[in-house]
Scaffold this motif. Structure first.
Motif, PDB file in Angstrom:
ATOM      1  N   PHE A 135      25.990  47.410  41.530  1.00  0.00           N
ATOM      2  CA  PHE A 135      26.335  46.927  40.202  1.00  0.00           C
ATOM      3  C   PHE A 135      26.724  45.452  40.269  1.00  0.00           C
ATOM      4  O   PHE A 135      27.405  45.011  41.201  1.00  0.00           O
ATOM      5  CB  PHE A 135      27.484  47.755  39.614  1.00  0.00           C
ATOM      6  N   GLN A 136      26.268  44.693  39.255  1.00  0.00           N
ATOM      7  CA  GLN A 136      26.560  43.271  39.220  1.00  0.00           C
ATOM      8  C   GLN A 136      28.056  43.028  39.080  1.00  0.00           C
ATOM      9  O   GLN A 136      28.767  43.777  38.420  1.00  0.00           O
ATOM     10  CB  GLN A 136      25.839  42.616  38.037  1.00  0.00           C
ATOM     11  N   VAL A 137      28.491  41.936  39.691  1.00  0.00           N
ATOM     12  CA  VAL A 137      29.907  41.593  39.608  1.00  0.00           C
ATOM     13  C   VAL A 137      30.051  40.081  39.663  1.00  0.00           C
ATOM     14  O   VAL A 137      29.304  39.393  40.362  1.00  0.00           O
ATOM     15  CB  VAL A 137      30.714  42.260  40.749  1.00  0.00           C
ATOM     16  N   GLY A 138      30.967  39.554  38.877  1.00  0.00           N
ATOM     17  CA  GLY A 138      31.278  38.132  38.870  1.00  0.00           C
ATOM     18  C   GLY A 138      32.775  37.961  38.729  1.00  0.00           C
ATOM     19  O   GLY A 138      33.525  38.928  38.583  1.00  0.00           O
ATOM     20  N   GLU A 139      33.220  36.719  38.760  1.00  0.00           N
ATOM     21  CA  GLU A 139      34.656  36.476  38.695  1.00  0.00           C
ATOM     22  C   GLU A 139      35.265  36.904  37.372  1.00  0.00           C
ATOM     23  O   GLU A 139      36.470  37.169  37.296  1.00  0.00           O
ATOM     24  CB  GLU A 139      34.950  34.991  38.951  1.00  0.00           C
ATOM     25  N   ASP A 140      34.455  36.966  36.294  1.00  0.00           N
ATOM     26  CA  ASP A 140      34.963  37.364  34.985  1.00  0.00           C
ATOM     27  C   ASP A 140      34.686  38.823  34.662  1.00  0.00           C
ATOM     28  O   ASP A 140      34.962  39.278  33.546  1.00  0.00           O
ATOM     29  CB  ASP A 140      34.353  36.478  33.886  1.00  0.00           C
ATOM     30  N   VAL A 194      37.906  43.105  38.359  1.00  0.00           N
ATOM     31  CA  VAL A 194      37.870  42.450  39.664  1.00  0.00           C
ATOM     32  C   VAL A 194      39.271  41.960  40.034  1.00  0.00           C
ATOM     33  O   VAL A 194      40.139  41.816  39.170  1.00  0.00           O
ATOM     34  CB  VAL A 194      36.892  41.256  39.682  1.00  0.00           C
ATOM     35  N   LEU A 195      39.479  41.723  41.325  1.00  0.00           N
ATOM     36  CA  LEU A 195      40.734  41.100  41.754  1.00  0.00           C
ATOM     37  C   LEU A 195      40.700  39.631  41.344  1.00  0.00           C
ATOM     38  O   LEU A 195      39.789  38.901  41.738  1.00  0.00           O
ATOM     39  CB  LEU A 195      40.906  41.202  43.263  1.00  0.00           C
ATOM     40  N   PRO A 196      41.649  39.182  40.558  1.00  0.00           N
ATOM     41  CA  PRO A 196      41.622  37.782  40.117  1.00  0.00           C
ATOM     42  C   PRO A 196      41.881  36.823  41.268  1.00  0.00           C
ATOM     43  O   PRO A 196      42.819  37.004  42.043  1.00  0.00           O
ATOM     44  CB  PRO A 196      42.737  37.722  39.060  1.00  0.00           C
ATOM     45  N   ARG A 197      41.029  35.824  41.379  1.00  0.00           N
ATOM     46  CA  ARG A 197      41.205  34.823  42.428  1.00  0.00           C
ATOM     47  C   ARG A 197      42.464  33.993  42.166  1.00  0.00           C
ATOM     48  O   ARG A 197      43.241  33.707  43.079  1.00  0.00           O
ATOM     49  CB  ARG A 197      39.974  33.923  42.506  1.00  0.00           C
ATOM     50  N   ALA A 198      42.639  33.591  40.914  1.00  0.00           N
ATOM     51  CA  ALA A 198      43.802  32.787  40.539  1.00  0.00           C
ATOM     52  C   ALA A 198      44.972  33.721  40.257  1.00  0.00           C
ATOM     53  O   ALA A 198      45.305  34.027  39.109  1.00  0.00           O
ATOM     54  CB  ALA A 198      43.483  31.922  39.322  1.00  0.00           C
ATOM     55  N   ALA A 199      45.573  34.221  41.316  1.00  0.00           N
ATOM     56  CA  ALA A 199      46.666  35.190  41.190  1.00  0.00           C
ATOM     57  C   ALA A 199      47.489  35.156  42.460  1.00  0.00           C
ATOM     58  O   ALA A 199      47.062  34.619  43.494  1.00  0.00           O
ATOM     59  CB  ALA A 199      46.114  36.595  40.931  1.00  0.00           C
ATOM     60  N   SER A 200      48.653  35.731  42.405  1.00  0.00           N
ATOM     61  CA  SER A 200      49.513  35.802  43.581  1.00  0.00           C
ATOM     62  C   SER A 200      50.285  37.119  43.565  1.00  0.00           C
ATOM     63  O   SER A 200      50.586  37.665  42.492  1.00  0.00           O
ATOM     64  CB  SER A 200      50.486  34.623  43.619  1.00  0.00           C
TER      65      SER A 200
END
Length: 886
Positions: free
Chosen positions: A297-302, A306-312
């Motif tokens: 299945f297709q996946v992108g940052e949005d 998904v696990l958010p890249r801009a996160a902590s």
């Protein structure tokens, strides 16, 4: 008295969980003259997160061929006060390519209502910030047309996220052929189980059937998940709820009859082209909304979920999270795993501590091999961390890690006894592999093994271990199949195969070599009974690798740590994506599990991710099982005083009723612990039949939309139905995959998976009715009847309470006046002796509100009159207020 009425108004307004209704319609000023026009429009969503729980179509099939709803982060055109519309045959739906199909309508299909406890997160602060409606007009737009949909939103959390798995194939159909089969297969990769609840198929005129199947767990064949005739009305039909597990290969097959054609037919969006589409609606703790592309299945940052890249990561701020302390009788946590239903299983060591002299270095045997007397396995409440049950007392010498398989069985690796033990949740031993307290490196012996990864068919892989350097593969009975070495350290010492992870979609096994800071990748082949190293991932810049876990959409994640350094969660493939785990620099983080964070933290927004960490400190007693929450940048946790335990009250049944429909073997698709101390999921359904009523039953999910939305390269060049794919709202060149759908036909089909679909509009989860019936939010709070323009459900309830209070007060005053004038008078037919006001009648309600003694008396031996609850539950009109204690 007036003050009491005002109090009733405020209480009712607060108690009712308000819904908001938003219309997305094509602006009246937008002109449509030609045929097959694709028009997109968008409106502003609420400024804070909401849950989309229902969609009501506002269109006629004589005017509109289909309506599709797309979720995106930024639409191609931003909404305006006067409304905005654009031609989305030649222009994209969204600007950023992050386009996700969430709904489709066609052929006068009824409204869609999601199951209780399920919703799409939409609005500011979610991955679906805007909803774009694509409206396909058949011809010129008639005067006064306001085609579109009405969205039903609410602002409170739901336990489960709605999702959609879409399929669209590329193909060429030869002419004059009775049957041409087109396959499109993807494997579900993820960290959570999904549950199906509705599906929809689509082809054009040549299609005869569209079927989704999956491989049986024992590899002996395939089972049907859903099937339908695409020439019948193409609504979303209820499907027998089945659990989709990571590793399930889902194949969609379309059967075409081209005997009426003399030339080849290609995949595309025009009426002369064909399509092969399936849309499967699912729910899980986190959303999955994506298109099958090739094998995955297709996946992108949005992409939602998904696990958010801009996160902590931050320590869980919930004050109610209080798992057992490390100084308690369970000791330090050494392993942690989540069952399919989200329940938490932790492994402890009780009074046993692994010290430098625990083993005889020459023999690799424990100096004290007596089993631990305390229980070492605990099932924890996933909200509070409280211990729900324990087992394993007197069974293990030195527990290391725990795994929960799809059937709910517990696999514990005893590094002290050199064994792998499979247990039922009642503590009964189901399987032992390895000779107790006899280390070795043979098909029947381990040397300090560490972890187990279990396949769908029950076969399993063992990382072995501290004094061996290998990964070993066994069948369901524990018989050896194959093994492969894990490379040693440069000085020849064992690299400590410390963790093992299975990816059945790719037929890969990952092994963490702790001492070298590397993860080795192996390919396994069941037919050849082989296990071969294929790749290596070097993570040593962040320290040693301790544990592996599967993330969303097949993401492989590794826990890295070195004494004095921050622990990190690292993306195995894209290593620039990593997150720090604060406060673990001296805690020896040993094992991890990924799951959902409490809904109290996210509310109606996308549910946050929680990472459980089991620390094994030196010296022991460092503290409890840790829980960290992945917080997107800019997201603020609620105040601690506002955080309360939420036990999923809007999910009325457990997942435990879900069963696999596979014929070859019987599997319980949800662990035995699924029910737990509370309800965990929407009620499973085996039939969509409704009780006898004045309305004819049917499905409530809408018909799907048509074609025009295509995947792959395109002349139109618009965004695809999932991130990263160039797609078109216009025509599709020959051979390209396409998605959409409108069907011909008048008879209502049988729903796939054994469910019967009938005719006429109703909602598949509750009361019958059409788009103007009682607010479908009845399942989320006190409900107050039909929609009223400009008023939320809470305001309507408050007005009803105020009106009822005032009327009741007037009656009481009048009756008191009568009794003052005529002291001996009583209500006709009522006896004062042995009678009392019934608590659920209006008189009883007035009494409880302190408005005077109610005069509708009910003799103790007489049947009570209908309650307000009963009257509201069976009426579509505003008949009263559902009252509760206090």
């Amino acid at each position: 008295m007036l003050l009491r009425c005002l109090v009733a108004f405020i209480v009712a307004t607060t108690l009712v969980k308000a819904h908001e209704y938003i219309n997305i319609t094509v602006p009246a000023a937008y002109k449509v003259q030609g045929e097959d026009a694709y028009v997109c429009t968008v409106v502003e969503l609420p400024p804070n997160p909401h849950k989309l729980v229902a969609v009501t179509p506002m269109a006629e099939q004589s005017v509109v061929h289909h309506i599709l709803l797309f979720g995106c982060n930024k639409p191609f055109q931003m909404p305006t006060a006067d409304g905005v519309a654009w031609d989305c045959m030649s222009q994209p739906t969204c600007q950023d390519g992050g386009t996700h199909i969430i709904y489709g309508w066609g052929r006068n299909a009824p409204h869609l209502e999601l199951p209780p406890g399920v919703g799409y997160s939409v609005g500011e602060g979610t991955t679906i910030r805007y909803i774009v409606a694509q409206v396909h007009f058949l011809g010129a737009r008639p005067p006064g047309d306001r085609s579109g949909v009405q969205l039903t939103l609410h602002s409170h959390a739901t336990s489960y996220a709605a999702g959609l798995m879409a399929y669209a194939a590329s193909f060429v159909i030869p002419p004059n052929t009775r049957s041409t089969l087109v396959d499109d297969e993807c494997c579900y990769q993820g960290h959570q189980q999904l549950t199906t609840f509705a599906f929809r198929v689509h082809t054009h005129v040549l299609g005869r059937s569209v079927t989704m199947t999956r491989e049986l767990w024992n590899h002996t064949g395939r089972e049907v998940v859903a099937t339908n005739n695409p020439q019948l009305p193409q609504a979303f039909y209820p499907v027998k709820q089945q659990v989709i597990w990571p590793g399930d290969r889902l194949k969609v097959t379309c059967d075409f009859d081209s005997t009426s054609r003399s030339t080849p037919t290609y995949a595309g969006s025009t009426h002369n082209d064909e399509m092969c589409n399936m849309y499967m609606m699912v729910y899980g703790h986190h959303p999955i909304i994506s298109m099958c592309d090739g094998d995955s299945f297709q996946v992108g940052e949005d992409t939602p979920g998904v696990l958010p890249r801009a996160a902590s990561f931050a320590p869980d701020p919930c004050p109610f999270w209080q798992p057992p302390p490390g100084s308690g009788p369970l000791g330090d946590a050494t392993g942690v795993a989540l069952a399919g239903d989200g329940s938490v299983w932790a492994l402890y060591r009780g009074s046993r501590h692994w010290q430098g002299d625990t083993y005889d270095e020459a023999t690799h045997k424990m100096r004290d091999s007596a089993n631990i007397r305390e229980p070492v396995i605990a099932r924890l409440d996933d909200q509070t961390g409280a211990v729900l049950s324990t087992l394993g007392a007197g069974m293990f010498s030195l527990p290391h890690m725990i795994t929960v398989d799809r059937e709910g069985a517990l696999w514990v690796v005893d590094v002290g006894a050199h064994q792998v033990v499979k247990l039922g949740q009642d503590g009964k031993v189901l399987l032992r592999v390895g000779e107790a307290h006899v280390p070795g490196s043979t098909p029947s012996r381990f040397c300090q093994p560490t972890q187990v990864a279990v396949a769908r068919d029950g076969s399993f892989f063992v990382s072995d271990g501290y004094c061996n350097s290998r990964v070993a593969w066994f069948d369901t009975a524990g018989k050896f199949i194959a093994d492969a070495p894990v490379p040693r350290t440069p000085d020849g010492h064992p690299s400590v195969a410390h963790s093992v992870l299975l990816d059945e979609c790719r037929s890969k096994v990952y092994v963490a070599a702790r001492e070298t800071g590397r993860v080795y990748e192996y390919a396994y082949d069941a037919a050849a009974r082989s296990l071969v190293q294929k790749n290596v991932h070097d993570l040593s810049q962040w320290g040693r690798v301790w544990s592996l876990v599967m993330g969303p959409y097949g993401l492989v994640l590794a826990l890295t740590w070195e004494s004095g350094k921050d622990a990190r969660l690292v993306n195995l493939v894209f290593r620039d994506q990593h997150w720090v785990l604060p406060g673990l620099a001296s805690s020896y983080p040993h094992d991890i599990a990924l799951g959902p964070a409490p809904t109290a933290l996210s509310g109606a927004s996308d549910r946050l991710f929680a990472l459980y960490v089991a620390p094994t400190c030196s010296p022991p007693g460092c503290g409890p099982l840790r829980r960290f929450v992945l917080r997107p940048h800019g997201f603020k946790f609620p105040n601690a005083s506002a955080l309360v335990v939420s036990y999923d009250h809007d999910t009325p049944a457990t997942d435990a009723g879900h069963k696999s429909t596979q014929a070859a073997t019987t599997h319980t698709t949800t662990p035995a612990a699924a029910g737990g101390p509370r309800a965990r999921g929407p009620a499973p359904s085996t039939s969509t039949s409704r009780p006898a009523s004045s309305k004819t039953p049917s499905t409530s999910t809408p018909s799907a939309a048509h074609g025009g939305h295509t995947q792959g390269s395109s002349r139109a060049g618009s965004a695809a139905g999932a991130p990263g794919a160039a797609a078109a709202a216009g025509q599709q060149p020959a051979g390209g995959p396409a998605v959409g759908g409108a069907g011909a036909g008048k008879a209502q089909p049988q729903a796939g998976g054994g469910d019967e679909a009938a005719t006429g509009p109703y909602d598949m989860w509750g009361d019958s009715g059409d788009a103007n019936d009682v607010d479908p939010g009845v399942r989320y709070g006190l409900v107050v009847g039909p929609r009223m323009a400009g008023l939320s459900a809470g305001k309507v309830a408050g007005l009803l309470a105020l009106a009822a209070c005032m009327v009741g007060a007037a009656v009481v005053v009048g009756l008191r006046a009568v009794r003052t004038l005529y002291p001996g008078w009583e209500v006709p037919g009522a006896s004062n002796a042995g009678s009392k006001p019934h608590a659920s009648t209006m008189a009883g309600l007035m009494s409880r509100l302190g408005l005077g003694q109610g005069y509708a008396r009910v003799p103790q031996q007489q049947a009570a009159p209908p309650s307000i609850d009963d009257m509201l539950a069976h009426s579509a009109a505003l008949e009263g207020l559902e009252a509760g204690e206090g």
